[in-house]
Design an enzyme around this catalytic site. Structure first.
Site, PDB file in Angstrom:
ATOM      1  CE  LYS A 188      -1.831   2.691   3.107  1.00 32.66           C
ATOM      2  NZ  LYS A 188      -1.777   3.987   2.408  1.00 32.66           N
ATOM      3  CD  GLU A 264      13.651   0.839   8.831  1.00 29.80           C
ATOM      4  OE1 GLU A 264      14.105   1.774   9.524  1.00 29.80           O
ATOM      5  OE2 GLU A 264      14.296  -0.168   8.522  1.00 29.80           O
ATOM      6  CB  CYS A 298      12.854   9.122   8.100  1.00 28.33           C
ATOM      7  SG  CYS A 298      13.863   8.106   7.031  1.00 28.33           S
ATOM      8  CD  GLU A 396      10.047  12.737  11.858  1.00 29.26           C
ATOM      9  OE1 GLU A 396       8.902  12.265  12.076  1.00 29.26           O
ATOM     10  OE2 GLU A 396      10.915  12.125  11.246  1.00 29.26           O
TER      11      GLU A 396
HETATM   12  P1  NAP Z   1       2.225   8.062   8.259  1.00 29.47           P
HETATM   13  O1  NAP Z   1       1.135   9.021   8.344  1.00 29.47           O
HETATM   14  O2  NAP Z   1       2.582   7.233   9.425  1.00 29.47           O
HETATM   15  O3  NAP Z   1       1.873   7.135   7.021  1.00 29.47           O
HETATM   16  C1  NAP Z   1       2.698   6.091   6.567  1.00 29.47           C
HETATM   17  C2  NAP Z   1       1.837   5.067   5.865  1.00 29.47           C
HETATM   18  O4  NAP Z   1       0.975   4.456   6.826  1.00 29.47           O
HETATM   19  C3  NAP Z   1       0.946   5.665   4.788  1.00 29.47           C
HETATM   20  O5  NAP Z   1       0.828   4.730   3.732  1.00 29.47           O
HETATM   21  C4  NAP Z   1      -0.356   5.812   5.539  1.00 29.47           C
HETATM   22  O6  NAP Z   1      -1.482   5.872   4.703  1.00 29.47           O
HETATM   23  C5  NAP Z   1      -0.355   4.589   6.395  1.00 29.47           C
HETATM   24  N1  NAP Z   1      -1.257   4.628   7.529  1.00 29.47           N
HETATM   25  C6  NAP Z   1      -1.780   5.717   8.160  1.00 29.47           C
HETATM   26  N2  NAP Z   1      -2.607   5.338   9.156  1.00 29.47           N
HETATM   27  C7  NAP Z   1      -2.607   3.991   9.183  1.00 29.47           C
HETATM   28  C8  NAP Z   1      -3.264   3.015   9.985  1.00 29.47           C
HETATM   29  N3  NAP Z   1      -4.105   3.340  10.967  1.00 29.47           N
HETATM   30  N4  NAP Z   1      -3.022   1.701   9.739  1.00 29.47           N
HETATM   31  C9  NAP Z   1      -2.173   1.346   8.755  1.00 29.47           C
HETATM   32  N5  NAP Z   1      -1.546   2.225   7.946  1.00 29.47           N
HETATM   33  C10 NAP Z   1      -1.745   3.541   8.151  1.00 29.47           C
HETATM   34  O7  NAP Z   1       3.582   8.753   7.793  1.00 29.47           O
HETATM   35  P2  NAP Z   1       3.728   9.772   6.612  1.00 29.47           P
HETATM   36  O8  NAP Z   1       3.194  11.072   7.102  1.00 29.47           O
HETATM   37  O9  NAP Z   1       3.239   9.224   5.350  1.00 29.47           O
HETATM   38  O10 NAP Z   1       5.332   9.816   6.480  1.00 29.47           O
HETATM   39  C11 NAP Z   1       6.130  10.608   7.267  1.00 29.47           C
HETATM   40  C12 NAP Z   1       6.690   9.830   8.447  1.00 29.47           C
HETATM   41  O11 NAP Z   1       7.404   8.689   7.980  1.00 29.47           O
HETATM   42  C13 NAP Z   1       7.715  10.626   9.217  1.00 29.47           C
HETATM   43  O12 NAP Z   1       7.510  10.450  10.600  1.00 29.47           O
HETATM   44  C14 NAP Z   1       9.039  10.025   8.812  1.00 29.47           C
HETATM   45  O13 NAP Z   1      10.060  10.173   9.721  1.00 29.47           O
HETATM   46  C15 NAP Z   1       8.669   8.608   8.594  1.00 29.47           C
HETATM   47  N6  NAP Z   1       9.627   7.966   7.698  1.00 29.47           N
HETATM   48  C16 NAP Z   1      10.515   7.082   8.221  1.00 29.47           C
HETATM   49  C17 NAP Z   1      11.461   6.477   7.425  1.00 29.47           C
HETATM   50  C18 NAP Z   1      12.436   5.481   7.997  1.00 29.47           C
HETATM   51  O14 NAP Z   1      13.009   4.715   7.249  1.00 29.47           O
HETATM   52  N7  NAP Z   1      12.662   5.444   9.290  1.00 29.47           N
HETATM   53  C19 NAP Z   1      11.489   6.753   6.065  1.00 29.47           C
HETATM   54  C20 NAP Z   1      10.567   7.662   5.544  1.00 29.47           C
HETATM   55  C21 NAP Z   1       9.628   8.251   6.385  1.00 29.47           C
HETATM   56  P3  NAP Z   1      -2.007   7.256   4.059  1.00 29.47           P
HETATM   57  O15 NAP Z   1      -1.890   6.959   2.625  1.00 29.47           O
HETATM   58  O16 NAP Z   1      -3.396   7.421   4.499  1.00 29.47           O
HETATM   59  O17 NAP Z   1      -1.122   8.350   4.517  1.00 29.47           O
END
Ligand code: NAP
Ligand code: MG
Length: 496
Positions: A188, A264, A298, A396
């Site tokens: 997804k 991650e 990230c 963050e």
């Molecule tokens: P997010 O809101 O946590 O979303 C990540 C993914 O999870 C998206 O596909 C999102 O769907 C989905 N999601 C949201 N709610 C969910 C639920 N209840 N159950 C299952 N899946 C769900 O994060 P983001 O805003 O897209 O990305 C930014 C974050 O990612 C930052 O905190 C960043 O640090 C972190 N990040 C970490 C790394 C690493 O390798 N450590 C790399 C890149 C990013 P939607 O399509 O609805 O958003």
């Protein structure tokens, strides 16, 4: 370095439906959502929205593809390798188109996507293509007349949920090791950035993967993401995203079938600058560490710790550089600074800056949205005067906000830089080997960068300590997550 070609400004949108069983299909209830260009706010297209029933359908396809006797299960490892290499070749063939599509959908500057992201994606597929027949088990000597050995077997049907900030790279980090080990996958993408994942799905057919091996179900986290993370037939889920969503994923695993997880999550990573460095090099690197991709990475170096002896000069030069950035259309090859992903993120970043100022920080430049541009731009921002416990110093920001802290001693900076809920990266710039080694040994972080930043490679593991996650992507370590260990005892006749 080879010159970067001009981006395709309006790349044709070829795939907007769900990709299940190597076929394009609308969602069962006909739902779709809008995908927009962050640089202009213009609508790009509508994409089919996966709901629970669509996720079930994709998991069913992945389950069938994994059945004993299926084409995929019968495929010898060297042929799996060929398919992964085919996919890498196809991505390379279409590099200009795919990089343009990523910039259109995500807003990150084209030059970087073309020069950095695409080569990493291609290399990740090639690297794991080399692993298909090399993840060995062991033979284990024990007391008694037994032969004991272990094998590494695929886990089965896997899921992956990825964020919007590095859509293609995240796809490669999940898909390549998963398929290399013989699993099947339902992916997804973020609903904000599904377009490149859908295009790569089309290449999966062309590369020769059997139906059901990779399925792509764009949709919202609360619906499609939740369906995947609660699914009883998914045996392993790899997630990249925020800490809060990571918590929900872990809970969903416990509430369903204890699927294995790789998480991650976010970061608030320190970059420590000692006074012995070449100042211009260090200022440049610290800027790259936080301003790349408008801070939406990230592993950004989001807390710059600078030794007191060079602090004022370092800050002055950092402000100068931040002000010089060329802000504009990410498709232009000379643009340095593109938009935030959407209005929500833009507002959130601006609110955090405002709160920081109210809390007593000094804003040296930036801090506002960019006037005159339709997209979600935030000016490159530099701030000083934070205390370590302020909200802005701990949370963050995920935006182009450089926070520069002053330190005196190595012991102090190690303690302060480690005092975070996160532990993804620690960076250090110094020409003193002892300082470098001490920081590398003491950092509570999954990756340490010494005199470099963003030095990522598919061959080496990547992941976080503490709330930055658990498990590792990349390297040999990622293979463990996509395999089960089977132990076989064979009773042998006694020695004669
Ligand atoms: P997010 O809101 O946590 O979303 C990540 C993914 O999870 C998206 O596909 C999102 O769907 C989905 N999601 C949201 N709610 C969910 C639920 N209840 N159950 C299952 N899946 C769900 O994060 P983001 O805003 O897209 O990305 C930014 C974050 O990612 C930052 O905190 C960043 O640090 C972190 N990040 C970490 C790394 C690493 O390798 N450590 C790399 C890149 C990013 P939607 O399509 O609805 O958003
Ligand atoms: Mg989200």
């Amino acid at each position: 370095m080879a010159t970067v070609p001009c981006a395709i400004r309006s790349p044709e949108i070829k795939f907007t439906k769900l990709f299940i069983n190597n076929e394009w299909t609308p969602s069962l209830d006909g739902s779709s959502f809008t995908v927009a260009n962050p640089a202009t706010s213009d609508v790009i297209c509508q994409v089919s929205e996966a709901k629970q029933a669509d996720v079930d359908k994709a998991v069913f396809a992945a389950t069938e593809a994994f059945k004993v006797g299926s084409k995929w299960r019968q495929m010898v490892p060297s042929n799996r390798s060929k398919l992964l290499n085919n996919l890498a070749d196809l991505i390379e063939r279409d590099r200009l188109y795919i990089a343009s599509l990523e910039t259109l959908n995500n807003g990150k500057v084209f030059k970087r996507v073309y020069e950095r992201d695409l080569p990493m994606v291609i290399h990740t597929f090639r690297y794991y293509a080399g692993w298909t027949d090399k993840h060995h088990g062991k033979t284990i000597p024990i007391d008694g007349d037994y032969m004991v050995y272990t094998t590494r077997e695929p886990v089965g049907v896997c899921g992956a949920i990825i964020p919007w900030n590095v859509p293609l790279i995240m796809l490669a980090w999940k898909v390549a090791p998963c398929l290399a080990m013989g699993n099947t996958l339902v992916l997804k993408p973020s609903e904000v950035t599904p377009l490149t994942a859908l295009y790569v799905a089309s290449l999966v057919v062309e590369a020769g993967f059997p139906p059901g091996v990779l399925n792509v179900v764009p949709g919202f986290g609360a619906e499609a993401g939740s369906a995947l993370s609660h699914h009883m037939d998914i045996m392993k889920l790899s997630f990249t995203g925020s800490v809060n969503t990571g918590r929900l994923i872990q809970k969903a695993s416990a509430d369903s079938n204890f699927k294995n997880l790789t998480l991650e999550l976010g970061g608030k990573s320190p970059l420590i600058i000692f006074p012995d460095v070449d100042l211009d090099v260090a200022v440049g690197a610290a800027g790259v560490a936080i301003f790349t991709q408008a801070g939406q990475i990230c592993c950004a170096g989001s807390r710059t710790f600078v030794h007191e002896d060079i602090f004022d000069e370092f800050v002055g030069k950092s402000v100068e550089r931040a002000k010089m950035k060329k802000i504009g259309d990410p498709m232009d090859v000379d643009t340095d600074h593109g938009p935030q992903i959407n209005k929500h993120q833009q507002d959130r970043i601006l609110a955090m800056i405002e709160q920081g100022v109210k809390d007593g920080c000094t804003l040296l430049c930036g801090g506002k949205k960019v006037e005159g541009l339709k997209g979600h731009y935030v000016q490159p921002t530099v701030m000083i005067g934070m205390s370590d416990h302020m909200e802005i110093a701990r949370q963050e920001i995920f935006g182009p906000v450089q926070l520069i802290f002053k330190f005196k001693t190595i012991a102090e900076v190690i303690e302060r830089s480690n005092a975070s809920q996160y532990g993804l990266i620690a960076g250090v710039f110094t020409n003193n080997i002892n300082n470098a080694m001490t920081v590398a040994r003491c950092a509570r972080a999954g990756t340490v960068w010494v005199n470099c930043f963003f030095a990522l490679n598919a061959n080496a593991p990547f992941g976080g300590y503490k709330q930055s996650g658990s498990g590792r992507d990349l390297g040999e370590e990622a293979l463990d997550a996509y395999t089960e260990v089977k132990t076989v005892y064979i009773k042998t006749p006694p020695l004669v």
